[in-house]
Design an enzyme around this catalytic site. Structure first.
Site, mmCIF file in Angstrom:
data_model
loop_
_atom_site.group_PDB
_atom_site.id
_atom_site.type_symbol
_atom_site.label_atom_id
_atom_site.label_comp_id
_atom_site.label_asym_id
_atom_site.label_seq_id
_atom_site.Cartn_x
_atom_site.Cartn_y
_atom_site.Cartn_z
ATOM 1 C CG ASN A 1 -1.790 1.226 1.321
ATOM 2 O OD1 ASN A 1 -1.788 2.077 0.430
ATOM 3 N ND2 ASN A 1 -2.523 1.351 2.417
ATOM 4 N NE ARG B 1 -6.282 1.648 0.408
ATOM 5 C CZ ARG B 1 -6.266 2.784 1.069
ATOM 6 N NH1 ARG B 1 -5.128 3.262 1.547
ATOM 7 N NH2 ARG B 1 -7.371 3.470 1.275
ATOM 8 C CG HIS C 1 -12.768 3.400 3.972
ATOM 9 N ND1 HIS C 1 -13.435 4.485 4.514
ATOM 10 C CD2 HIS C 1 -11.445 3.642 4.168
ATOM 11 C CE1 HIS C 1 -12.550 5.335 5.013
ATOM 12 N NE2 HIS C 1 -11.345 4.845 4.811
ATOM 13 C CG HIS D 1 -13.304 1.945 7.687
ATOM 14 N ND1 HIS D 1 -12.551 0.802 7.490
ATOM 15 C CD2 HIS D 1 -12.416 2.951 7.873
ATOM 16 C CE1 HIS D 1 -11.264 1.119 7.560
ATOM 17 N NE2 HIS D 1 -11.164 2.415 7.793
ATOM 18 N N GLY E 1 -12.168 5.784 11.393
ATOM 19 C CA GLY E 1 -10.769 5.976 11.753
ATOM 20 C C GLY E 1 -10.433 7.433 11.505
ATOM 21 C CG ASN E 2 -7.094 10.752 10.194
ATOM 22 O OD1 ASN E 2 -7.513 11.584 11.010
ATOM 23 N ND2 ASN E 2 -6.348 11.092 9.172
ATOM 24 N NE ARG F 1 -9.734 12.605 3.665
ATOM 25 C CZ ARG F 1 -9.523 11.290 3.740
ATOM 26 N NH1 ARG F 1 -10.466 10.481 4.210
ATOM 27 N NH2 ARG F 1 -8.377 10.779 3.336
ATOM 28 N N GLY G 1 -10.030 2.098 13.397
ATOM 29 C CA GLY G 1 -9.369 2.458 14.658
ATOM 30 C C GLY G 1 -10.311 2.989 15.715
ATOM 31 C CD GLU H 1 -8.755 -1.316 4.757
ATOM 32 O OE1 GLU H 1 -8.996 -0.670 3.724
ATOM 33 O OE2 GLU H 1 -8.310 -0.815 5.802
#
Length: 424
Positions: A7, A85, A174, A202, A204-205, A235, A325, A379
């Site tokens: 990735n 990825r 994702h 999902h 996380g950040n 974001r 996360g 993943e």
């Protein structure tokens, strides 16, 4: 089959060597701060963590260092395929694909849609092809899983020519995580494989939700780019588009600058003014930091509101699954979201939630219809499984290779089962 999963990002290169059959991870790590004097190769093997300085290495030197490490550990010779990825496949790919010149060309065509990610993904592919010229290489796309969305979900209400000529539509991301977690939810929660309605969150950040009906994505929150949808670490999530023109005038800046602010300095960081890390914000909120508390409140409200929208896409809901996360670790965040969705029949089991549902195969609600659950994403394993299946199918079909075959023959061939599995 042993698979190397790569990735490549703009300043990092994550890797993992995985047995695609057993799911066992032989070694994993990341080359961080690539291109800087502080570049390092951090890795984990046999339960121990180590770090090595790379002294300003770029992507190529960093990946060469990864290969040297794998040689040193005695696993390089076992690798039978490389899985990559790839963030943005546009509408060109509905599943994972063996990498050919034609596939590379189509990924390049998607660069305008994924300008931050696709060039780095392509760089990783090029370097890996040089380092492993004899191995099959497979591209696994973040966007592919969502290609089953109906037009009412993926179309924006903009001039239709924008969609027809410029590919302006909702793509979603994702996808590999949503596919893995929704499949695990069916197994762990005892849902009917032929008739289930699951919302996967999902968190996380980067954050996105997906509505999955009978294994197929019906809707998702991220859009043309990953900035759309729910509140994230840095974001903004969805906003009134007029804000861009308004702030361009207010700040006497370019639209690109406003977009950069929406991508890098908004979300949890923007509201709190403190951090994009949920753990930091929870600690600050507990100590009276009002904006940290506000950021958490906005985040939970945003996710719950989006989840309710996903119920509409499904017609019903059997399970809401938390992953990522934040989704896997933030007990209080899950509790707030589930409580906000109480109107839909969710009833939190506080004790089960405190222990991440481990005693109930992930379930954190008192009810089983509907239920909420925590399921760890993987993943890398999903990429390894796709790579093994596609590489195995091609090895079986061409046991002695076909040097005289056109280099892009695979691009338009019938997709292997790994591609179709996304819709099974």
């Amino acid at each position: 089959m042993i698979v190397l999963v790569l990735n490549c990002g703009s300043s990092s290169a994550k890797f993992a060597v995985i047995d695609a059959v057993t799911g066992r991870e032989l070694v994993s790590g990341v080359a961080q701060r690539v291109g800087s004097a502080q570049a390092t190769l951090d890795f984990k093997v046999d339960g121990r963590k180590e770090s090595r300085l790379l002294h300003g290495a770029g992507h190529e030197r960093a990946l060469r260092a990864v290969v040297e490490l794998l040689d040193e550990l005695g696993v390089a010779g076992e690798i039978a395929g490389v899985g990559h990825r790839v963030v943005h496949g546009g509408a060109k790919f509905s599943g994972s694909m063996p990498i050919t010149p034609a596939v590379v060309a189509k990924i390049e065509e998607c660069i305008p849609l994924g300008p931050l990610h696709n060039p780095a993904n392509l760089l990783g592919i090029r370097i890996a092809q040089e380092l492993f010229p004899a191995l099959p290489q497979v591209a696994v796309f973040d966007t592919a899983f969502h290609q089953t969305m109906p037009s009412r979900a993926y179309l924006y209400a903009v001039p239709y020519e924008w969609f027809a000529k410029h590919e302006v539509r909702r793509y979603g991301f994702h996808g590999t995580s949503h596919r893995y977690v929704s499949q695990q939810a069916v197994k762990q929660l005892g849902l009917d494989p032929e008739d289930h309605a699951v919302v996967t969150a999902h968190l996380g950040n980067g954050c996105s939700l997906a509505a999955v009906r009978n294994g197929a994505s019906m809707d998702t929150t991220m859009g043309l780019t990953p900035v759309d949808g729910v509140v994230m670490g840095t974001r903004s999530g969805n906003i009134d588009p007029s804000i861009i023109a308004h702030m361009k005038k207010a700040l006497h800046c370019t639209a690109d600058h406003v977009m950069d602010e929406l991508n890098r300095n908004s979300g949890l960081l923007g509201i709190s003014g403190l951090s994009n890390d949920m753990r930091t914000l929870q600690e600050a909120a507990a100590n009276g930091h009002e904006r940290a508390a506000l950021a958490i409140d906005k985040f939970c409200y945003s996710v719950a509101k989006a989840a309710a929208g996903m119920f509409v896409s499904l017609g019903r809901v059997d399970a809401l699954v938390f992953t990522g996360g934040i989704g896997e670790n933030a007990v209080d965040v899950r509790a707030r979201i589930v409580e906000l969705l109480g109107f839909a029949g969710f009833a939190l089991d506080a004790h089960a939630n405190a222990f991440h549902g481990k005693a109930l195969r992930g379930r954190i609600t008192r009810t089983t219809s509907p239920m909420a659950a925590v399921i760890a994403t993987n993943e890398e394993l999903m990429i390894a499984m796709d790579t093994a299946e596609i590489a195995g199918a091609h090895a079986h079909a061409h046991p002695h290779g076909h040097a005289d075959a056109p280099p892009d023959a695979a691009a338009d061939a019938e997709p292997p089962a790994a591609e179709r599995r996304a819709f099974a």
